[in-house]
Design an enzyme around this catalytic site. Structure first.
Site, PDB file in Angstrom:
ATOM      1  N   ARG A   1     -12.618   8.203   1.198  1.00 45.34           N
ATOM      2  CA  ARG A   1     -11.159   8.012   1.137  1.00 45.34           C
ATOM      3  C   ARG A   1     -10.466   8.571   2.382  1.00 45.34           C
ATOM      4  O   ARG A   1      -9.408   9.184   2.300  1.00 45.34           O
ATOM      5  CB  ARG A   1     -10.553   8.673  -0.109  1.00 45.34           C
ATOM      6  CG  ARG A   1     -11.033   8.135  -1.410  1.00 45.34           C
ATOM      7  CD  ARG A   1     -10.653   6.659  -1.609  1.00 45.34           C
ATOM      8  NE  ARG A   1     -11.138   6.235  -2.893  1.00 45.34           N
ATOM      9  CZ  ARG A   1     -12.402   5.858  -3.142  1.00 45.34           C
ATOM     10  NH1 ARG A   1     -13.274   5.795  -2.139  1.00 45.34           N
ATOM     11  NH2 ARG A   1     -12.785   5.512  -4.333  1.00 45.34           N
TER      12      ARG A   1
ATOM     13  N   SER B   1      -5.922   6.411  -8.699  1.00 45.03           N
ATOM     14  CA  SER B   1      -6.337   7.826  -8.720  1.00 45.03           C
ATOM     15  C   SER B   1      -5.395   8.645  -7.855  1.00 45.03           C
ATOM     16  O   SER B   1      -5.227   8.334  -6.672  1.00 45.03           O
ATOM     17  CB  SER B   1      -7.753   7.979  -8.178  1.00 45.03           C
ATOM     18  OG  SER B   1      -8.633   7.210  -8.954  1.00 45.03           O
TER      19      SER B   1
ATOM     20  N   GLU C   1      -4.936  11.939  -3.145  1.00 41.55           N
ATOM     21  CA  GLU C   1      -5.404  10.762  -2.406  1.00 41.55           C
ATOM     22  C   GLU C   1      -4.172   9.986  -1.917  1.00 41.55           C
ATOM     23  O   GLU C   1      -4.183   9.312  -0.904  1.00 41.55           O
ATOM     24  CB  GLU C   1      -6.242   9.910  -3.367  1.00 41.55           C
ATOM     25  CG  GLU C   1      -6.811   8.668  -2.763  1.00 41.55           C
ATOM     26  CD  GLU C   1      -7.582   7.820  -3.790  1.00 41.55           C
ATOM     27  OE1 GLU C   1      -8.440   8.355  -4.512  1.00 41.55           O
ATOM     28  OE2 GLU C   1      -7.290   6.617  -3.865  1.00 41.55           O
TER      29      GLU C   1
HETATM   30  C1  LIG Z   1      -3.456   0.508 -10.082  1.00 43.80           C
HETATM   31  C2  LIG Z   1      -4.050   1.017  -8.798  1.00 43.80           C
HETATM   32  C3  LIG Z   1      -5.437   1.108  -8.660  1.00 43.80           C
HETATM   33  C4  LIG Z   1      -5.994   1.563  -7.470  1.00 43.80           C
HETATM   34  N1  LIG Z   1      -7.354   1.623  -7.352  1.00 43.80           N
HETATM   35  C5  LIG Z   1      -7.918   2.024  -6.194  1.00 43.80           C
HETATM   36  C6  LIG Z   1      -9.334   2.043  -6.040  1.00 43.80           C
HETATM   37  O1  LIG Z   1     -10.090   1.681  -6.946  1.00 43.80           O
HETATM   38  N2  LIG Z   1      -9.838   2.464  -4.858  1.00 43.80           N
HETATM   39  C7  LIG Z   1      -9.054   2.842  -3.813  1.00 43.80           C
HETATM   40  O2  LIG Z   1      -9.586   3.195  -2.761  1.00 43.80           O
HETATM   41  N3  LIG Z   1      -7.698   2.822  -3.937  1.00 43.80           N
HETATM   42  C8  LIG Z   1      -7.124   2.429  -5.088  1.00 43.80           C
HETATM   43  N4  LIG Z   1      -5.757   2.416  -5.219  1.00 43.80           N
HETATM   44  C9  LIG Z   1      -4.923   2.825  -4.074  1.00 43.80           C
HETATM   45  C10 LIG Z   1      -4.405   1.635  -3.225  1.00 43.80           C
HETATM   46  O3  LIG Z   1      -4.611   0.427  -3.903  1.00 43.80           O
HETATM   47  C11 LIG Z   1      -5.108   1.546  -1.874  1.00 43.80           C
HETATM   48  O4  LIG Z   1      -4.979   2.749  -1.170  1.00 43.80           O
HETATM   49  C12 LIG Z   1      -4.538   0.403  -1.024  1.00 43.80           C
HETATM   50  O5  LIG Z   1      -5.289   0.251   0.154  1.00 43.80           O
HETATM   51  C13 LIG Z   1      -3.075   0.630  -0.687  1.00 43.80           C
HETATM   52  O6  LIG Z   1      -2.592  -0.522  -0.010  1.00 43.80           O
HETATM   53  P1  LIG Z   1      -1.048  -0.667   0.294  1.00 43.80           P
HETATM   54  O7  LIG Z   1      -0.882  -1.842   1.184  1.00 43.80           O
HETATM   55  O8  LIG Z   1      -0.282  -0.687  -0.951  1.00 43.80           O
HETATM   56  O9  LIG Z   1      -0.812   0.692   1.103  1.00 43.80           O
HETATM   57  P2  LIG Z   1       0.550   1.501   1.293  1.00 43.80           P
HETATM   58  O10 LIG Z   1       0.748   2.386   0.119  1.00 43.80           O
HETATM   59  O11 LIG Z   1       1.652   0.615   1.683  1.00 43.80           O
HETATM   60  O12 LIG Z   1       0.136   2.411   2.532  1.00 43.80           O
HETATM   61  C14 LIG Z   1      -0.869   3.385   2.418  1.00 43.80           C
HETATM   62  C15 LIG Z   1      -1.006   4.136   3.743  1.00 43.80           C
HETATM   63  O13 LIG Z   1      -1.489   3.266   4.752  1.00 43.80           O
HETATM   64  C16 LIG Z   1      -0.555   3.157   5.835  1.00 43.80           C
HETATM   65  N5  LIG Z   1      -0.566   1.741   6.220  1.00 43.80           N
HETATM   66  C17 LIG Z   1      -0.304   0.679   5.396  1.00 43.80           C
HETATM   67  N6  LIG Z   1      -0.461  -0.471   6.072  1.00 43.80           N
HETATM   68  C18 LIG Z   1      -0.821  -0.134   7.333  1.00 43.80           C
HETATM   69  C19 LIG Z   1      -1.115  -0.890   8.506  1.00 43.80           C
HETATM   70  N7  LIG Z   1      -1.076  -2.224   8.528  1.00 43.80           N
HETATM   71  N8  LIG Z   1      -1.433  -0.204   9.653  1.00 43.80           N
HETATM   72  C20 LIG Z   1      -1.498   1.142   9.655  1.00 43.80           C
HETATM   73  N9  LIG Z   1      -1.217   1.912   8.579  1.00 43.80           N
HETATM   74  C21 LIG Z   1      -0.893   1.281   7.421  1.00 43.80           C
HETATM   75  C22 LIG Z   1       0.774   3.609   5.270  1.00 43.80           C
HETATM   76  O14 LIG Z   1       1.614   4.148   6.271  1.00 43.80           O
HETATM   77  C23 LIG Z   1       0.334   4.672   4.263  1.00 43.80           C
HETATM   78  O15 LIG Z   1       0.072   5.893   4.917  1.00 43.80           O
HETATM   79  C24 LIG Z   1      -5.169   1.963  -6.404  1.00 43.80           C
HETATM   80  C25 LIG Z   1      -3.764   1.867  -6.541  1.00 43.80           C
HETATM   81  C26 LIG Z   1      -3.226   1.400  -7.725  1.00 43.80           C
HETATM   82  C27 LIG Z   1      -1.739   1.272  -7.843  1.00 43.80           C
END
Ligand SMILES: Cc1cc2nc3c(=O)[nH]c(=O)nc-3n(C[C@H](O)[C@H](O)[C@H](O)COP(=O)(O)OP(=O)(O)OC[C@H]3O[C@@H](n4cnc5c(N)ncnc54)[C@H](O)[C@@H]3O)c2cc1C
Length: 337
Positions: free
Chosen positions: A163, A237, A333
């Site tokens: 992570r 998580s 996380e």
């Molecule tokens: C119901 C649920 C289940 C989940 N299950 C898992 C799982 O099984 N495994 C897991 O690993 N995670 C899980 N997550 C966490 C999440 O899905 C991941 O971390 C996912 O990658 C977040 O994507 P996002 O676009 O929403 O990121 P955001 O929340 O928008 O951003 C996350 C971080 O990345 C940065 N960021 C976003 N896009 C970019 C970009 N293009 N360039 C540079 N930086 C960027 C942001 O500034 C921030 O710091 C879960 C979340 C939820 C809500």
């Protein structure tokens, strides 16, 4: 550029947050335009994908949100055995996985249903059901937001670990990832190593699942454990599993023989944060609308009108009680903004 823009639908906790400035990135050109804008130069900024791993502390984000929403999925190289697939950062991760599974390409199926955008996937090296992004990640293309130059990051350059990656550490917020290349196989053994997958296969007497079946099984296990953010706000998580050396692990195991753990490389041991939180009695606990999900204690939830700082206060209490009982620090996380 939009002013006073609501982020309620762009954070999976469903918090009622407003950003003073909001800019949607639909192409790489848009990045070079925004970084010369006076607002970008004067204000703090935040790169945002789907907001599924972001927790806003306050109701107002006094800065510029760069919402990554460029689209495109393309096979750029193909041999008899594998493909390189280039995906723009604003693509929805679960839809991308579904498309690859439908095309019969192997490699991302265990990451089915992880909400968010493709561009965020390397940031925390998303992982689930025995697989991690780093297993299929070839390279990322990113723009340095301080000078507009582009850079290609190889797998090694991203310093992936559990992570974690360089984008969560020394390059946090410095590079905007706009596309990623994945190396996917046309045929490969399925990764059925994860205990929940094995249990499902045994219970349902499935001996030889197909690629599509595995993706569907994972999707069904996920929905039975983690609430849909559209119904109950959450970010999956909330905490990472703490990793300890063997000596510390044996001390904990001597005191708590039923400790739940996973063996790690170099003799280290990952202790299940869910077990630690459950043993400290937090299951189903609520303080106002901020709570601990009763089916999965690692998931902190917003039952309706919780504020970001209430969820953070609850998380801190959980951290303190785990520290007190087990002498272990559990780290979030989730990205707290
Ligand atoms: C119901 C649920 C289940 C989940 N299950 C898992 C799982 O099984 N495994 C897991 O690993 N995670 C899980 N997550 C966490 C999440 O899905 C991941 O971390 C996912 O990658 C977040 O994507 P996002 O676009 O929403 O990121 P955001 O929340 O928008 O951003 C996350 C971080 O990345 C940065 N960021 C976003 N896009 C970019 C970009 N293009 N360039 C540079 N930086 C960027 C942001 O500034 C921030 O710091 C879960 C979340 C939820 C809500």
């Amino acid at each position: 550029m939009k002013r006073n823009y609501s982020l309620k639908s762009l954070n999976s906790f469903g918090l009622d947050v407003v950003a003073s400035y909001f800019f949607e990135i639909k192409s790489v050109d848009a990045i070079s335009k925004i970084i010369v804008d006076p607002v970008f130069k004067e204000k703090q900024y935040l790169i945002l994908g789907g907001g599924c791993n972001t927790l806003f502390q306050n109701d107002f984000y006094n800065g510029l949100v760069l919402y990554v929403n460029n689209k495109g999925i393309e096979i750029i190289e193909e041999t008899n055995t594998q493909c390189v697939v280039r995906v723009q950062a604003g693509e929805d991760w679960p839809s991308f996985v579904d498309k690859m599974v439908a095309l019969g390409l192997f490699g991302v199926e265990n990451l089915t249903g992880i909400p968010g955008k493709v561009g965020a996937a390397p940031v925390q090296n998303i992982g689930a059901y025995g697989a991690e992004l780093k297993d299929v990640f070839l390279r990322a293309f990113a723009v340095n937001l301080s000078d507009g130059t582009t850079r290609e990051f190889t797998n090694a350059a991203c310093c992936f670990s559990y992570r974690n990656s360089i984008f969560k550490n020394e390059l946090k917020g410095k590079y905007l990832i706009y596309a990623i290349d994945f190396l996917l196989k046309k045929n490969a053994p399925l990764n059925l190593s994860y205990s929940a997958i094995r249990a499902y296969l045994n219970e349902n007497q499935i001996t030889d699942p197909s690629l599509k079946m595995l993706s569907e099984i994972i999707s069904s296990i996920r929905t039975s454990k983690i609430p849909d953010p559209k119904t109950i706000g959450n970010a999956g998580s909330f905490f990472k599993n703490p990793v300890v050396d063997r000596k510390q692990f044996l001390q904990i195991q001597a005191e708590f023989p039923d400790v739940s753990f996973f063996e790690e490389a170099r003799g280290n041991v990952k202790i299940a944060a869910a077990w630690l939180i459950e043993k400290t009695g937090w299951k189903g606990y609520c303080e106002g609308d901020a709570g601990v999900y009763d089916k999965h204690v690692l998931v902190l939830v917003n039952h309706g009108k919780a504020k970001g700082n209430e969820i953070i206060a609850l998380a801190q209490k959980i951290q303190e009680s785990v520290q007190k009982k087990f002498g272990l620090k559990i780290e979030p996380e989730v990205n707290i903004v």
